[in-house]
Design a protein around this motif. Structure first.
Motif, mmCIF file in Angstrom:
data_model
loop_
_atom_site.group_PDB
_atom_site.id
_atom_site.type_symbol
_atom_site.label_atom_id
_atom_site.label_comp_id
_atom_site.label_asym_id
_atom_site.label_seq_id
_atom_site.Cartn_x
_atom_site.Cartn_y
_atom_site.Cartn_z
ATOM 1 N N LYS A 1 3.148 5.401 -2.737
ATOM 2 C CA LYS A 1 2.790 6.684 -3.382
ATOM 3 C C LYS A 1 2.466 6.465 -4.848
ATOM 4 O O LYS A 1 1.492 6.994 -5.375
ATOM 5 N N LEU A 2 3.316 5.655 -5.511
ATOM 6 C CA LEU A 2 3.149 5.442 -6.951
ATOM 7 C C LEU A 2 1.795 4.813 -7.279
ATOM 8 O O LEU A 2 1.058 5.302 -8.138
ATOM 9 N N TYR A 3 1.473 3.712 -6.587
ATOM 10 C CA TYR A 3 0.187 3.050 -6.866
ATOM 11 C C TYR A 3 -0.985 3.958 -6.526
ATOM 12 O O TYR A 3 -2.010 3.937 -7.196
ATOM 13 N N SER A 4 -0.808 4.753 -5.451
ATOM 14 C CA SER A 4 -1.944 5.559 -4.992
ATOM 15 C C SER A 4 -2.307 6.669 -5.987
ATOM 16 O O SER A 4 -3.386 7.246 -5.906
ATOM 17 N N ARG A 5 -1.389 6.948 -6.920
ATOM 18 C CA ARG A 5 -1.685 8.009 -7.908
ATOM 19 C C ARG A 5 -2.695 7.552 -8.950
ATOM 20 O O ARG A 5 -3.195 8.345 -9.726
ATOM 21 N N SER A 6 -2.957 6.249 -9.004
ATOM 22 C CA SER A 6 -3.872 5.750 -10.026
ATOM 23 C C SER A 6 -5.147 5.229 -9.371
ATOM 24 O O SER A 6 -5.114 4.660 -8.285
ATOM 25 N N GLU A 7 -6.252 5.419 -10.069
ATOM 26 C CA GLU A 7 -7.551 4.941 -9.579
ATOM 27 C C GLU A 7 -7.696 3.434 -9.772
ATOM 28 O O GLU A 7 -8.670 2.838 -9.323
ATOM 29 N N ASP A 8 -6.728 2.834 -10.448
ATOM 30 C CA ASP A 8 -6.871 1.420 -10.834
ATOM 31 C C ASP A 8 -6.585 0.435 -9.704
ATOM 32 O O ASP A 8 -6.747 -0.773 -9.869
ATOM 33 N N PHE A 9 -6.097 0.950 -8.577
ATOM 34 C CA PHE A 9 -5.642 0.033 -7.526
ATOM 35 C C PHE A 9 -6.354 0.281 -6.206
ATOM 36 O O PHE A 9 -6.667 1.416 -5.852
ATOM 37 N N ARG A 10 -6.569 -0.809 -5.481
ATOM 38 C CA ARG A 10 -6.973 -0.696 -4.081
ATOM 39 C C ARG A 10 -5.748 -1.130 -3.272
ATOM 40 O O ARG A 10 -5.271 -2.264 -3.409
ATOM 41 N N ILE A 11 -5.240 -0.220 -2.463
ATOM 42 C CA ILE A 11 -3.929 -0.445 -1.857
ATOM 43 C C ILE A 11 -4.027 -0.685 -0.348
ATOM 44 O O ILE A 11 -4.670 0.080 0.379
ATOM 45 N N PHE A 12 -3.362 -1.747 0.085
ATOM 46 C CA PHE A 12 -3.182 -2.005 1.520
ATOM 47 C C PHE A 12 -1.701 -1.828 1.816
ATOM 48 O O PHE A 12 -0.859 -2.469 1.177
ATOM 49 N N ALA A 13 -1.391 -0.954 2.759
ATOM 50 C CA ALA A 13 0.017 -0.628 3.014
ATOM 51 C C ALA A 13 0.375 -0.930 4.466
ATOM 52 O O ALA A 13 -0.240 -0.379 5.393
ATOM 53 N N GLY A 14 1.363 -1.787 4.663
ATOM 54 C CA GLY A 14 1.741 -2.225 6.011
ATOM 55 C C GLY A 14 2.717 -1.272 6.687
ATOM 56 O O GLY A 14 3.678 -0.820 6.077
ATOM 57 N N TYR A 15 2.446 -0.977 7.952
ATOM 58 C CA TYR A 15 3.362 -0.142 8.745
ATOM 59 C C TYR A 15 3.595 -0.822 10.085
ATOM 60 O O TYR A 15 2.791 -1.639 10.527
ATOM 61 N N ARG A 16 4.701 -0.474 10.756
ATOM 62 C CA ARG A 16 4.864 -0.948 12.139
ATOM 63 C C ARG A 16 4.861 0.218 13.118
ATOM 64 O O ARG A 16 4.664 0.035 14.301
ATOM 65 N N ASN A 17 5.119 1.424 12.599
ATOM 66 C CA ASN A 17 5.147 2.600 13.466
ATOM 67 C C ASN A 17 4.184 3.655 12.909
ATOM 68 O O ASN A 17 4.462 4.274 11.875
ATOM 69 N N PRO A 18 3.041 3.862 13.601
ATOM 70 C CA PRO A 18 2.016 4.779 13.063
ATOM 71 C C PRO A 18 2.538 6.201 12.869
ATOM 72 O O PRO A 18 2.075 6.924 11.988
ATOM 73 N N ASP A 19 3.534 6.596 13.674
ATOM 74 C CA ASP A 19 4.064 7.967 13.552
ATOM 75 C C ASP A 19 4.767 8.186 12.220
ATOM 76 O O ASP A 19 5.029 9.316 11.827
ATOM 77 N N LYS A 20 5.110 7.081 11.538
ATOM 78 C CA LYS A 20 5.853 7.241 10.283
ATOM 79 C C LYS A 20 4.963 7.277 9.038
ATOM 80 O O LYS A 20 5.459 7.389 7.920
ATOM 81 N N ILE A 21 3.642 7.206 9.270
ATOM 82 C CA ILE A 21 2.755 7.308 8.098
ATOM 83 C C ILE A 21 2.638 8.784 7.761
ATOM 84 O O ILE A 21 1.657 9.443 8.090
ATOM 85 N N SER A 22 3.677 9.306 7.126
ATOM 86 C CA SER A 22 3.736 10.751 6.931
ATOM 87 C C SER A 22 2.811 11.214 5.817
ATOM 88 O O SER A 22 2.175 12.250 5.909
#
Ligand SMILES: NC(=O)c1ccc[n+]([C@@H]2O[C@H](COP(=O)([O-])OP(=O)(O)OC[C@H]3O[C@@H](n4cnc5c(N)ncnc54)[C@H](OP(=O)(O)O)[C@@H]3O)[C@@H](O)[C@H]2O)c1
Length: 275
Positions: free
Chosen positions: A22-43
């Protein structure tokens, strides 16, 4: 797009990883790759975040996750290995499969992920979320302690050895209020509830784990600190977060026999009220 720093975070669906994403995504300065194992938890399903599947218990998935990232970018600037779990139990009866699982998730998987990302790591910063448990003072969660210590040893070796100018940082927080503690009570239920020799100790461990969910540091503050470290001009190879982590480090300077006696005394005092 071109000048954005590429940040890869594992364990992005809960606790520290979720807050960091969440923190990184608030800034335009980053391209973020975020790892998940359970798609239902990408709230939060943040629009500017590229979610990728990774199951740290499965080598194929680790390789596919790294391949996905390599297909998208030529360089990863910041890799934050956050995902982790807690295996608990007395050594005497610890199922060896659970021990192997702990090392797979907290240690080997991170090495394997980094090995597979190596082509896109160059002058990059790798941040491992280790733990004060890496100092090894905590009985009944020795699998967790040992897996974190091993993680630190392997990555410190990589720091010394590597030819790509990688900066490698171990962050060792104390207790943080996240779901990991409740999850640990559930996933270790069998072993925590069925031991006549260590019943009091395990009851204390369980209650303590559950109370960590409230009494630990605020995860948002911890995530802010980790982000700050990730963007420092110069970094140290190790950071502590929290007074308990500082205490754990100071304790580690003492002779082992003295540490053992202090830990035993502390445990005895704390379990005296347990049924
Ligand atoms: N909380 C603390 O007191 C504390 C203190 C020191 C260090 N740490 C470390 O901080 C890191 C994050 O922990 P947290 O407290 O934020 O815990 P958390 O809320 O339970 O988050 C752990 C994350 O790791 C993911 N994960 C677990 N096993 C996985 C697997 N096999 N494959 C892929 N992902 C997996 C979880 O996925 P799901 O969302 O699907 O469960 C979750 O996203 C861990 O490495 C932990 O050891 C925590």
């Amino acid at each position: 797009m071109e000048n954005k720093k590429v940040v890869v975070i594992t364990g992005s669906t809960s606790g520290i990883g979720e807050e960091l994403t969440k923190l990184y995504s608030r800034s335009e300065d980053f391209r973020i790759f975020a790892g998940y194992r359970n798609p239902d938890k990408i709230s939060n399903n943040l629009e500017n975040v590229d979610y990728f599947y990774i199951n740290l218990a499965d080598t194929k998935s680790i390789i596919s996750a790294a391949d996905y990232i390599k297909s998208k970018v030529g360089k990863v600037d910041i890799l934050i290995n956050v995902a982790g779990s807690v295996v608990a139990g007395p050594v005497e009866v610890l199922p060896i499969d659970k021990l192997k699982e702990q090392f797979q998730i907290n240690t080997f998987s991170h090495i394997e992920f980094v090995q597979n990302l190596f082509p896109v790591l160059d002058n990059s910063r790798i941040i491992n979320i280790s733990s004060m448990a890496s100092f090894g003072h905590f009985p009944f969660i020795s699998p967790y302690c040992a897996s974190k210590r091993s993680l630190d040893i392997f990555f410190n070796a990589l720091l010394i050895e590597n030819h790509k100018n990688l900066e490698i940082v171990s962050i060792k927080p104390g207790v943080i209020a996240t779901p990991i503690w409740e999850k640990s009570v559930n996933s270790n239920e069998q072993i925590l509830n069925n031991n006549i020799y260590y019943a009091k100790e395990l009851s204390f461990l369980k209650n303590n784990a559950l109370s960590n969910t409230q009494k630990g540091l605020d995860v948002r503050i911890v995530a802010e600190k980790i982000k700050e470290i990730s963007l420092k001009k110069r970094v140290k190879s190790s950071y502590l977060i929290g007074k308990d982590a500082i205490f754990a480090q100071i304790l580690s300077y003492l002779p082992q026999d003295l540490i053992n006696n202090l830990v035993k005394l502390g445990l005895k005092a704390r379990i005296s009220n347990c049924k």
